[in-house]
Design an enzyme around this catalytic site. Structure first.
Site, PDB file in Angstrom:
ATOM      1  N   ASP A  39     -14.813  26.309 -14.640  1.00  0.00           N
ATOM      2  CA  ASP A  39     -15.821  25.476 -14.822  1.00  0.00           C
ATOM      3  C   ASP A  39     -16.008  25.183 -16.392  1.00  0.00           C
ATOM      4  OD1 ASP A  39     -16.770  25.876 -12.183  1.00  0.00           O
ATOM      5  OD2 ASP A  39     -17.741  27.572 -12.499  1.00  0.00           O
ATOM      6  N   CYS A  77      14.433 -23.483   2.755  1.00  0.00           N
ATOM      7  CA  CYS A  77      14.109 -22.422   1.468  1.00  0.00           C
ATOM      8  C   CYS A  77      12.986 -22.796   0.765  1.00  0.00           C
ATOM      9  CB  CYS A  77      15.389 -21.966   1.026  1.00  0.00           C
ATOM     10  SG  CYS A  77      16.228 -23.217  -0.302  1.00  0.00           S
TER      11      CYS A  77
END
Length: 434
Positions: free
Chosen positions: A240, A8
């Site tokens: 817009d 590990c």
């Protein structure tokens, strides 16, 4: 040195996972997260993957009835859990399989970083479905390493005589800790009070064409409150930059990405204060600000193309119209045939970024008020997605019929446009304070 430590790489030893948990805790505190629950993920060193595979191959050679390692906890799974449980003790975070704060740990072990190269051509092979064995050369790709390790047979691994693994001098360490909190979502309705403000940042060829945007004016105070570095603005449709958004405003949601601050004792009070900070701007206002579930965004996306919108427009006409009676006479036939079906080809002004498609739309209501022989005001209710500017001037014949053609004008133009109402009752109305 213990054999299990060499497998590990020290990650499952208290010294290993506790030091990493302390590093994670330090990062959480430095970033200022107030999360109550977390989950963990980890990129395990390649050496640990190789050694883990060799270990299980060796154990199965001794115990043939042992199930495959896929049915047992991996080093990665155990590491994630022990780090999570250690964080519970160190920081008070509740460890869960799916927490709100996601902790990703990239681990490194320089001593074993090249051990996967032992599986180069000539040393081990992966069985193929053909009649000849398929030799694999393992490179640095983690996915390729994993793929080949999964295909490595017990017999081929034993022939390598690599187990027991070599002892290690140092344990694995964390190269990087990444923290990501689940997004929060707030919603409201915005009013755009001035022209020249784009909905989102408007940049063309590196040049900003609008000094301010609605999204930025809302995002700034949100980022300050929730201590996040980015947001995602989702409006119900768009207008817009030279169009105002008036009336009850346009619904929107704001995703607060990776927030550090996620809970308040008084949510209503904080959102009221946030509303006031946003509304200090003379360009926009926001109303009905509230916390929502992520699923609420679907309502916005559905409403963007399915609802109707109410507009008011100041229009110039080339040929003089004498008075209101004359104007009413020119419109009488159209008003009797409402709703009016309109066919719009993709407008020339957006053709560079939109597909060249025919777009059938509907004008549901239309009223006109005479101001001057060359100026009228029209109020109309149109299907979402209707190009109002093109409906007025006709876009050189690409929108039919148009207001210009209905009034039998050689030319007409839209001078000013306001959105008055977006027919989407969302987000829900806030309860009135007593």
């Amino acid at each position: 040195m213990n054999a299990h430590r060499t497998i590990c790489l020290g990650l499952l030893q208290p010294k290993g996972y506790r030091e990493i948990a302390k590093l994670v805790k330090k990062n959480i505190e430095q970033e200022g997260y107030d999360a109550k629950g977390c989950d963990t993920n980890a990129a395990i060193p390649i050496g640990a993957l190789v050694r883990g595979k060799l270990f299980w191959c060796h154990v199965r050679s001794l115990l043939p009835t042992l199930p495959a390692e896929e049915g047992l906890p991996s080093i990665k799974q155990v590491f994630r859990k022990v780090v999570g449980r250690t964080l519970e003790m160190l920081h008070g975070l509740q460890y869960k399989d799916q927490g709100n704060l996601h902790i990703n740990i990239t681990l490194n072990h320089e001593e074993t970083s090249q051990e996967h190269l032992i599986f180069q051509k000539g040393n081990a092979f992966v069985e193929s479905s053909g009649f000849m064995p398929k030799w694999e050369v393992l490179g640095m790709s983690r996915s390729k390493v994993g793929e080949n390790l999964r295909g490595l047979t017990d017999e081929a691994a034993i022939k390598l005589q690599l187990f027991p693994c070599k002892p290690i001098a140092n344990i694995a360490t964390a190269d990087q800790v990444d923290l990501l909190h689940d997004s929060l979502f707030i919603a409201g309705r915005y009013l755009k009070l001035a022209r020249g403000v784009s909905q989102t940042p408007w940049v063309v060829n590196g040049r900003s064409l609008a000094e301010h945007s609605v999204s930025e004016l809302i995002a700034g105070p949100c980022e300050a409150l929730f201590k996040c570095k980015s947001t995602n603005f989702v409006p119900a449709g768009r207008e817009d930059a030279d169009v105002r958004m008036l009336g009850t405003g346009r619904p929107y949601s704001m995703e607060i990405c990776n927030p550090r601050i996620t809970s308040f004792d008084d949510w209503a009070g904080e959102l009221n204060a946030l509303t006031m900070r946003i509304n200090k701007s003379e360009l926009i206002n926001t109303t009905a600000l509230q916390l929502i579930d992520k699923k609420g965004i679907d309502v916005i996306k559905e409403g963007e193309q399915t609802k109707v919108k109410t507009y008011s427009a100041l229009v110039w006409v080339a040929s003089p119209i004498l008075d209101q009676a004359c104007l009413d006479g020119k419109l009488s036939g159209t008003l009797l045939s409402l709703p009016l079906k309109v066919l719009q080809l993709t407008p020339l002004r957006v053709l560079h970024r939109r597909s060249p498609l025919p777009r059938p739309k509907v004008i549901h209501q239309l009223r006109a008020k005479w101001l001057h022989p060359h100026y009228i005001v029209i109020d109309l209710v149109a299907e979402a997605g209707t190009y109002i500017k093109e409906f007025v001037h006709g876009d050189v014949g690409r929108t039919t019929p148009s207001l210009s053609s209905i009034l039998n004008q050689p030319a007409a133009d839209l001078l000013e446009l306001d959105v008055i109402h977006v027919d989407l009752e969302w987000p829900p109305a806030l309860p009135q304070s007593s």
